[in-house]
Design a protein around this motif. Structure first.
Motif, short mmCIF file in Angstrom:
data_model
loop_
_atom_site.label_atom_id
_atom_site.label_comp_id
_atom_site.label_asym_id
_atom_site.label_seq_id
_atom_site.Cartn_x
_atom_site.Cartn_y
_atom_site.Cartn_z
N HIS A 164 25.10 -18.61 -89.57
CA HIS A 164 25.27 -17.58 -89.28
C HIS A 164 24.12 -16.52 -88.81
CE1 HIS A 164 28.93 -18.10 -91.83
NE2 HIS A 164 29.31 -18.46 -90.63
N GLU A 165 24.08 -16.17 -87.63
CA GLU A 165 22.87 -15.42 -87.04
C GLU A 165 23.81 -14.26 -86.08
OE1 GLU A 165 19.72 -17.73 -85.28
OE2 GLU A 165 19.38 -18.75 -87.12
N GLU A 166 23.01 -13.31 -85.53
CA GLU A 166 22.96 -12.34 -84.76
C GLU A 166 22.68 -12.95 -83.33
OE1 GLU A 166 24.39 -9.47 -85.60
OE2 GLU A 166 23.98 -10.04 -87.49
N PRO A 167 23.60 -12.91 -82.36
CA PRO A 167 24.69 -11.59 -82.31
C PRO A 167 25.96 -12.10 -82.85
CG PRO A 167 24.42 -12.73 -80.21
CD PRO A 167 23.31 -13.32 -81.04
N ARG A 168 26.82 -11.22 -83.31
CA ARG A 168 28.11 -11.34 -83.57
C ARG A 168 29.05 -11.16 -82.49
NH1 ARG A 168 27.65 -13.24 -89.29
NH2 ARG A 168 25.94 -12.68 -89.68
N LEU A 169 30.13 -11.84 -82.62
CA LEU A 169 31.24 -11.52 -81.59
C LEU A 169 32.41 -10.70 -82.36
CD1 LEU A 169 31.70 -14.55 -79.19
CD2 LEU A 169 30.17 -12.73 -78.90
N SER A 170 32.84 -9.62 -82.68
CA SER A 170 33.50 -8.96 -83.56
C SER A 170 33.94 -7.53 -82.99
CB SER A 170 33.22 -9.04 -84.97
OG SER A 170 32.13 -7.90 -85.24
N SER A 171 34.72 -6.87 -83.77
CA SER A 171 34.78 -5.46 -83.42
C SER A 171 33.80 -4.61 -83.85
CB SER A 171 36.31 -5.02 -84.10
OG SER A 171 36.47 -5.27 -85.35
N SER A 227 15.37 -11.48 -88.14
CA SER A 227 16.30 -12.20 -87.44
C SER A 227 16.66 -11.98 -86.00
CB SER A 227 17.47 -12.39 -88.29
OG SER A 227 18.02 -11.00 -88.21
N PRO A 228 16.62 -10.70 -85.63
CA PRO A 228 16.61 -10.37 -84.16
C PRO A 228 15.60 -11.14 -83.41
CG PRO A 228 16.94 -8.33 -85.42
CD PRO A 228 16.24 -9.24 -86.41
N LEU A 229 14.43 -11.46 -83.89
CA LEU A 229 13.31 -12.20 -83.03
C LEU A 229 13.60 -13.55 -82.98
CD1 LEU A 229 10.31 -10.63 -85.21
CD2 LEU A 229 10.76 -10.22 -82.87
N ARG A 230 14.58 -14.02 -83.34
CA ARG A 230 15.23 -15.53 -83.45
C ARG A 230 16.41 -15.54 -82.26
NH1 ARG A 230 15.43 -16.10 -89.11
NH2 ARG A 230 17.53 -16.76 -88.83
N MET A 231 17.07 -14.52 -81.89
CA MET A 231 18.30 -14.39 -81.20
C MET A 231 18.21 -15.24 -79.92
SD MET A 231 20.17 -10.78 -81.39
CE MET A 231 19.32 -9.88 -80.67
N ILE A 232 17.10 -15.07 -79.08
CA ILE A 232 17.04 -15.96 -77.90
C ILE A 232 16.40 -17.11 -78.13
CG2 ILE A 232 16.32 -16.05 -75.53
CD1 ILE A 232 16.87 -12.93 -75.56
N LYS A 233 17.16 -18.27 -77.79
CA LYS A 233 16.47 -19.54 -78.34
C LYS A 233 15.51 -20.16 -77.03
CE LYS A 233 19.07 -19.24 -81.98
NZ LYS A 233 19.58 -18.20 -82.69
N GLU A 234 14.68 -20.77 -77.62
CA GLU A 234 13.74 -21.59 -76.80
C GLU A 234 14.36 -23.10 -76.17
OE1 GLU A 234 10.84 -21.99 -79.74
OE2 GLU A 234 10.14 -19.77 -79.64
N THR A 235 14.07 -23.55 -75.34
CA THR A 235 14.40 -24.78 -74.65
C THR A 235 14.41 -25.94 -75.73
OG1 THR A 235 13.27 -24.38 -72.72
CG2 THR A 235 14.13 -26.53 -72.82
N GLU A 236 13.33 -25.88 -76.59
CA GLU A 236 13.44 -26.74 -77.82
C GLU A 236 14.51 -26.53 -78.85
OE1 GLU A 236 10.93 -25.16 -76.64
OE2 GLU A 236 9.36 -26.54 -76.07
#
Ligand code: ZN
Ligand code: ZN
Length: 369
Positions: A308-315, A136-145
């Motif tokens: 629900h994907e990474e990254p999360r905003l949480s403590s 899943s970390p390989l999908r964190m940064i999204k491409e334009t499409e």
């Protein structure tokens, strides 16, 4: 890049994803990876089906499926060598491993059933299935499409919210509201609801995941709606809370505090900031108002091929640094047992300099009169 199967991805895009995957495999010390999670089949090959595995090494890309999916796989995953199995998915996959001579196989530790893992272990000829990976970390940064698909899914949900305001009135059930939201989104191009639609009215608003029930909406109640669309596999996620009738003083006061926390959270989204820090900004606003203990979940999450994907905003977020072209939701809420609650949620794109909210529906307190 569309095919008649709707969603066949451009070859350039898949090549780039395979390049990143192969660099990752090399770092893990694996000869090849076995992928069986549906969203990762889609992401790394373009194929949109199930009961299929991918086997990817430095120089090979194999897709194993059966008769039902063979034609579709040829169209959607042209970079892959197709193996049509007749003796079982795992047997066919193991045969491919033997032919290629791979010794160390990576697999998706969070997607392969233990029973399948055992079966594979038994069948594998002199190869070890011993490198569990999380792709899943390989999908964190999204491409334009991908961002374009998410924007479309967000637009569909925004349009459904505009529509639902003409529908909600006292006497309408939560289920009827959910059905209307879902059918509007479907008519506008959504494949399915992004998750079980939440419609929580009155006291039920204190349930953060209060899925719709037969309860009828009553004058004077808050109604929290959390819903999303799926466009070409990509999810959207938004929450709005409205008041049916006039809001009383307490409703208005708590709404303003949650909205303030939400705006502070949105403003904190930018490259370089940690997931913990963005969460803390919104949480501190609620704590200062005395509602900290009534906000018992993380501030937000990313989304894409999954809701629900990474990254999360949480403590507990493990993301030290947001980066451009990540997406996150910002969704603070207050839940008071016996009274009710509310939540406001937008999806935000991390840009080079800050955050661009994609959700466009108004967040001023709407009263249905
Ligand atoms: Zn949501
Ligand atoms: Zn969410």
């Amino acid at each position: 890049w569309k095919s008649s199967f709707g969603g066949g991805k451009g070859r350039g895009m898949i090549k780039e994803r395979l390049r990143r995957l192969r660099a990752f495999l090399k770092a893990q010390g694996a000869d090849a990876v076995l992928i069986n999670k549906e969203v990762n089949l889609h992401y790394f090959s373009g194929f949109r089906g199930d009961d299929t595995v991918l086997l990817i090494s430095a120089d090979k890309a194999i897709l194993v499926t059966d008769f039902r999916y063979a034609e579709q796989a040829r169209a959607q995953a042209p970079l892959f060598t197709l193996k049509e199995q007749t003796k079982g998915l795992w047997r066919q996959a193991v045969e491919c491993v033997g032919e290629a001579g791979w010794k160390r196989l990576a697999f998706e530790g969070n997607a392969l059933f233990y029973s399948d893992y055992e079966k594979l272990q038994k069948l594998l000829p002199g190869a070890a299935l011993d490198v569990p990976v999380d792709l899943s970390p390989l999908r964190m940064i999204k491409e334009t499409e991908e961002i374009a698909c998410i924007k479309k899914a967000v637009e569909i949900a925004d349009a459904a919210f505009t529509d639902i305001l003409t529908f909600i009135r006292p006497g309408v059930s939560e289920n009827a509201v959910a059905a209307r939201l879902e059918s509007t989104m479907r008519a506008l191009g959504s494949e399915r609801p992004a998750f079980t639609t939440i419609v929580a009215s009155g006291k039920r608003g204190s349930l953060p995941h209060g899925v719709a029930t037969e309860k009828l909406i009553v004058d004077g109640e808050f109604v929290t709606m959390d819903f999303g669309a799926v466009y070409q596999g990509y999810h959207s996620d938004m929450t709005r809370t409205i008041c049916v009738g006039r809001a009383d003083e307490r409703q208005r006061a708590i709404y303003d505090i949650v909205l303030d926390a939400q705006r502070l959270g949105l403003a904190a989204v930018r490259p370089g900031v940690s997931g913990k820090a963005v969460d803390a900004v919104a949480r501190q606003r609620l704590e200062a108002a005395g509602y900290g203990k009534y906000f018992g979940h993380g501030l937000g999450h990313s989304l894409g091929l999954e809701i629900h994907e990474e990254p999360r905003l949480s403590s507990a977020s493990t993301c030290d640094s947001l980066a451009p072209n990540m997406l996150v939701t910002v969704e603070p809420g207050v839940y008071l047992p016996g009274w009710g609650g509310l939540r406001i949620e937008d999806t935000v794109l991390v840009t080079d300099t800050g955050g661009e909210p994609l959700t466009s529906s108004s967040k001023e307190l709407i009263e249905i009169l």
